[in-house]
Write an enzyme that holds these catalytic residues in place. Sequence first.
Site, PDB file in Angstrom:
ATOM      1  N   HIS A 116      -7.899  -3.351   4.284  1.00 41.20           N
ATOM      2  CA  HIS A 116      -7.297  -2.008   4.406  1.00 41.20           C
ATOM      3  C   HIS A 116      -7.965  -1.048   3.416  1.00 41.20           C
ATOM      4  O   HIS A 116      -8.361   0.060   3.775  1.00 41.20           O
ATOM      5  CB  HIS A 116      -5.790  -2.090   4.143  1.00 41.20           C
ATOM      6  CG  HIS A 116      -5.150  -0.764   3.840  1.00 41.20           C
ATOM      7  ND1 HIS A 116      -5.249  -0.149   2.616  1.00 41.20           N
ATOM      8  CD2 HIS A 116      -4.430   0.085   4.620  1.00 41.20           C
ATOM      9  CE1 HIS A 116      -4.623   1.010   2.651  1.00 41.20           C
ATOM     10  NE2 HIS A 116      -4.122   1.174   3.848  1.00 41.20           N
ATOM     11  N   ASN A 117      -8.089  -1.468   2.183  1.00 41.46           N
ATOM     12  CA  ASN A 117      -8.699  -0.600   1.175  1.00 41.46           C
ATOM     13  C   ASN A 117     -10.173  -0.344   1.474  1.00 41.46           C
ATOM     14  O   ASN A 117     -10.673   0.762   1.255  1.00 41.46           O
ATOM     15  CB  ASN A 117      -8.554  -1.220  -0.223  1.00 41.46           C
ATOM     16  CG  ASN A 117      -7.142  -1.079  -0.768  1.00 41.46           C
ATOM     17  OD1 ASN A 117      -6.201  -1.000   0.011  1.00 41.46           O
ATOM     18  ND2 ASN A 117      -6.991  -1.067  -2.069  1.00 41.46           N
ATOM     19  N   LYS A 150      -4.808  -6.617   2.925  1.00 39.62           N
ATOM     20  CA  LYS A 150      -4.689  -5.430   2.061  1.00 39.62           C
ATOM     21  C   LYS A 150      -6.076  -5.044   1.524  1.00 39.62           C
ATOM     22  O   LYS A 150      -6.415  -3.863   1.429  1.00 39.62           O
ATOM     23  CB  LYS A 150      -3.733  -5.716   0.903  1.00 39.62           C
ATOM     24  CG  LYS A 150      -3.690  -4.657  -0.203  1.00 39.62           C
ATOM     25  CD  LYS A 150      -3.218  -3.312   0.300  1.00 39.62           C
ATOM     26  CE  LYS A 150      -2.826  -2.306  -0.756  1.00 39.62           C
ATOM     27  NZ  LYS A 150      -3.680  -2.100  -1.892  1.00 39.62           N
ATOM     28  N   SER A 177       0.832  -1.199   0.000  1.00 39.47           N
ATOM     29  CA  SER A 177       0.000   0.000   0.000  1.00 39.47           C
ATOM     30  C   SER A 177       0.867   1.249   0.000  1.00 39.47           C
ATOM     31  O   SER A 177       1.958   1.247   0.542  1.00 39.47           O
ATOM     32  CB  SER A 177      -0.902   0.009   1.235  1.00 39.47           C
ATOM     33  OG  SER A 177      -1.668   1.181   1.244  1.00 39.47           O
ATOM     34  N   GLU A 233     -10.321   2.197   4.015  1.00 35.18           N
ATOM     35  CA  GLU A 233      -9.967   3.470   3.346  1.00 35.18           C
ATOM     36  C   GLU A 233     -11.215   4.086   2.680  1.00 35.18           C
ATOM     37  O   GLU A 233     -11.452   5.289   2.793  1.00 35.18           O
ATOM     38  CB  GLU A 233      -8.881   3.162   2.320  1.00 35.18           C
ATOM     39  CG  GLU A 233      -8.417   4.293   1.463  1.00 35.18           C
ATOM     40  CD  GLU A 233      -7.406   3.780   0.425  1.00 35.18           C
ATOM     41  OE1 GLU A 233      -6.470   3.036   0.784  1.00 35.18           O
ATOM     42  OE2 GLU A 233      -7.578   4.103  -0.768  1.00 35.18           O
TER      43      GLU A 233
HETATM   44  N1  LIG Z   1      -0.527   2.203  -9.196  1.00 31.81           N
HETATM   45  C1  LIG Z   1      -0.705   2.125  -7.872  1.00 31.81           C
HETATM   46  O1  LIG Z   1      -0.848   3.135  -7.167  1.00 31.81           O
HETATM   47  C2  LIG Z   1      -0.720   0.799  -7.217  1.00 31.81           C
HETATM   48  C3  LIG Z   1      -0.744   0.728  -5.818  1.00 31.81           C
HETATM   49  C4  LIG Z   1      -0.678  -0.497  -5.223  1.00 31.81           C
HETATM   50  C5  LIG Z   1      -0.622  -1.634  -5.992  1.00 31.81           C
HETATM   51  N2  LIG Z   1      -0.625  -1.558  -7.352  1.00 31.81           N
HETATM   52  C6  LIG Z   1      -0.556  -2.794  -8.110  1.00 31.81           C
HETATM   53  O2  LIG Z   1       0.782  -2.971  -8.544  1.00 31.81           O
HETATM   54  C7  LIG Z   1       0.782  -3.679  -9.793  1.00 31.81           C
HETATM   55  C8  LIG Z   1       1.565  -2.872 -10.812  1.00 31.81           C
HETATM   56  O3  LIG Z   1       0.937  -1.621 -11.008  1.00 31.81           O
HETATM   57  P1  LIG Z   1       1.471  -0.565 -12.081  1.00 31.81           P
HETATM   58  O4  LIG Z   1       0.509   0.580 -12.037  1.00 31.81           O
HETATM   59  O5  LIG Z   1       2.914  -0.297 -11.835  1.00 31.81           O
HETATM   60  O6  LIG Z   1       1.443  -1.353 -13.467  1.00 31.81           O
HETATM   61  P2  LIG Z   1       0.177  -1.805 -14.384  1.00 31.81           P
HETATM   62  O7  LIG Z   1      -0.165  -0.669 -15.272  1.00 31.81           O
HETATM   63  O8  LIG Z   1      -0.879  -2.382 -13.536  1.00 31.81           O
HETATM   64  O9  LIG Z   1       0.842  -2.969 -15.263  1.00 31.81           O
HETATM   65  C9  LIG Z   1       1.834  -2.701 -16.240  1.00 31.81           C
HETATM   66  C10 LIG Z   1       2.973  -3.683 -16.114  1.00 31.81           C
HETATM   67  O10 LIG Z   1       2.480  -5.038 -16.224  1.00 31.81           O
HETATM   68  C11 LIG Z   1       3.243  -5.709 -17.218  1.00 31.81           C
HETATM   69  N3  LIG Z   1       2.427  -6.774 -17.806  1.00 31.81           N
HETATM   70  C12 LIG Z   1       1.117  -6.734 -18.135  1.00 31.81           C
HETATM   71  N4  LIG Z   1       0.721  -7.917 -18.645  1.00 31.81           N
HETATM   72  C13 LIG Z   1       1.811  -8.737 -18.629  1.00 31.81           C
HETATM   73  C14 LIG Z   1       2.045 -10.077 -19.024  1.00 31.81           C
HETATM   74  N5  LIG Z   1       1.064 -10.827 -19.537  1.00 31.81           N
HETATM   75  N6  LIG Z   1       3.283 -10.585 -18.873  1.00 31.81           N
HETATM   76  C15 LIG Z   1       4.276  -9.826 -18.361  1.00 31.81           C
HETATM   77  N7  LIG Z   1       4.128  -8.554 -17.965  1.00 31.81           N
HETATM   78  C16 LIG Z   1       2.904  -8.006 -18.103  1.00 31.81           C
HETATM   79  C17 LIG Z   1       3.595  -4.622 -18.200  1.00 31.81           C
HETATM   80  O11 LIG Z   1       4.632  -5.026 -19.058  1.00 31.81           O
HETATM   81  P3  LIG Z   1       4.849  -4.274 -20.471  1.00 31.81           P
HETATM   82  O12 LIG Z   1       5.651  -3.046 -20.151  1.00 31.81           O
HETATM   83  O13 LIG Z   1       5.570  -5.246 -21.289  1.00 31.81           O
HETATM   84  O14 LIG Z   1       3.500  -3.934 -21.030  1.00 31.81           O
HETATM   85  C18 LIG Z   1       3.997  -3.514 -17.226  1.00 31.81           C
HETATM   86  O15 LIG Z   1       5.280  -3.722 -16.692  1.00 31.81           O
HETATM   87  C19 LIG Z   1      -0.686  -3.897 -10.139  1.00 31.81           C
HETATM   88  O16 LIG Z   1      -1.094  -5.157  -9.682  1.00 31.81           O
HETATM   89  C20 LIG Z   1      -1.395  -2.819  -9.363  1.00 31.81           C
HETATM   90  O17 LIG Z   1      -2.748  -3.152  -9.085  1.00 31.81           O
HETATM   91  C21 LIG Z   1      -0.653  -0.374  -7.960  1.00 31.81           C
END
Ligand SMILES: NC(=O)c1ccc[n+]([C@@H]2O[C@H](COP(=O)([O-])OP(=O)(O)OC[C@H]3O[C@@H](n4cnc5c(N)ncnc54)[C@H](OP(=O)(O)O)[C@@H]3O)[C@@H](O)[C@H]2O)c1
Length: 482
Positions: free
Chosen positions: A188-189, A185, A131, A192
Amino acid sequence: MPNAAANIGVVGLAVMGSNLARNLASREGNTVAVYNRSRAKTDELVAAHPEAGFLPAFSYEEFAASLSTPRTAIIMVKAGAGTDAVIDELVKVFEPGDIIVDGGNAYFPDTIRRERAVRETGINFVGAGISGGEEGALTGPSIMPGGSDESWVTLGPILKSIAAVAEGEPCVTHVGHDGAGHFVKMVHNGIEYADMQLIAEAYDLIRRGTGKSPAEIAEIFAEWNRGELESYLIEITAEVLRQVDAATGEPLVDVIVDQAGAKGTGAWTVQTALALGVPVSGIAEATFARSLSSHPEQRAAAAGLPGPSEAFRVVDEDAFIEDVRLALYASKIVAYSQGFDEIRAGAAEYGWNIDLGAISKIWRGGCIIRAQFLNRIAEAYAQTPDLPVLMTAPYFAEALTRGQDAWRRVVIAAAQAGIPAPAFSSSLSYYDGIRAERLPAALVQGQRDFFGAHTYRRIDKPGTFHTLWSGDRTEVEAEDTH
Ligand SMILES: NC(=O)c1ccc[n+]([C@@H]2O[C@H](COP(=O)([O-])OP(=O)(O)OC[C@H]3O[C@@H](n4cnc5c(N)ncnc54)[C@H](OP(=O)(O)O)[C@@H]3O)[C@@H](O)[C@H]2O)c1
């Protein structure tokens, strides 16, 4: 191919993964291997941060070879099919004893399923709730890992090195096995959602009740942030209300479309609570309030329905604002009490040994609901680990006792004024329901027995009973009737 020199790897280098990798690399003793499906993100990250000393890999084989054993990799990719795809690849190149961590926002039943499948290969799978968004990933998130005890031995020190620190303690603990981390988690959300909705209702009541401007209300929230409501969410609320739109000169809050979005974790929390039979009415109302706001066509159709026939007027503004503050605090206590109730019930259902006090402590830093208040929860569970209802702990019971009259006045005022306050009022109803000596559930049992012969129990003797409603209405022991 790089030498096997990294103690930790990150797969998925979008916003979250790249920031988490940088956080890991900045901590003493960590060397970080990085891999992303499409090469560009890896090249960009490595080029932009030479100080991090990343070991870039361009295939899963290279990635595995760059890690010392037990190999430990954190997956930060798009939750769902993306996570499954990466796990399938890592399982091919990892060995028994290695550790795969999913740091994405997985739904906990998926984590339970994945853990079971990966365990069969001898590899450890850890679902870890992380988080704090982008900033938390870089500077220190609150981390909620599940998984095996074996994996925690290796993973614990690494996660402690990157977690937020609150009052000298890292905001990470081994929550429990398999899906426990993602479950916590999720709740938690959900909490929130409730906290945000309660704050929004407080703002709406003050604004419509007193006519104060957003900037004036910002000062009220800033003041509240110096007292028992002190929290990140109260702090940022003051900031949001203070913000003036550069284009129009209006308060920014007045030019933002009043439809709240959601990514689904609130709904998961409520769905899970329904399945567990745990009333999380504050979280549910907060989730539904977002849904209600997001149906403009229905809202337009209903806009002509009448409001109260008498105009509402606050007589003593200062007294009303203090009532709203007390009502907010009381409702917040209910929301957290309900959330911890869901964790307790989930732990019982899934066989997790979750230390509720430790959970409240790891939420004190790095995450959205961080607040001083969480120390009071830790104290309550330290005093009475098997507390049946959190809000009955002495500190919270005192706050509810102090606030309950104000809470009632605010809910009455909201109803009289026609101002929706679903989270305030449902929290008060929960409070009155859970403390009631006798509930009309007895009548519901009578109704159920009438139309469905569902039987009932009596207050004065053991057994299960059914009344012959259509005949002479005598009562029979239910066992005799089936
Ligand atoms: N954003 C936030 O504030 C936040 C907070 C907490 C948790 N999270 C969680 O953290 C995770 C990452 O979030 P994010 O916002 O950084 O990224 P994202 O936009 O959710 O995902 C993009 C990433 O996933 C990869 N990807 C997607 N499909 C794939 C596949 N089939 N095989 C391999 N790689 C794949 C992409 O690779 P390519 O570059 O090759 O497309 C890229 O690196 C998610 O689960 C999200 O829910 C996010």
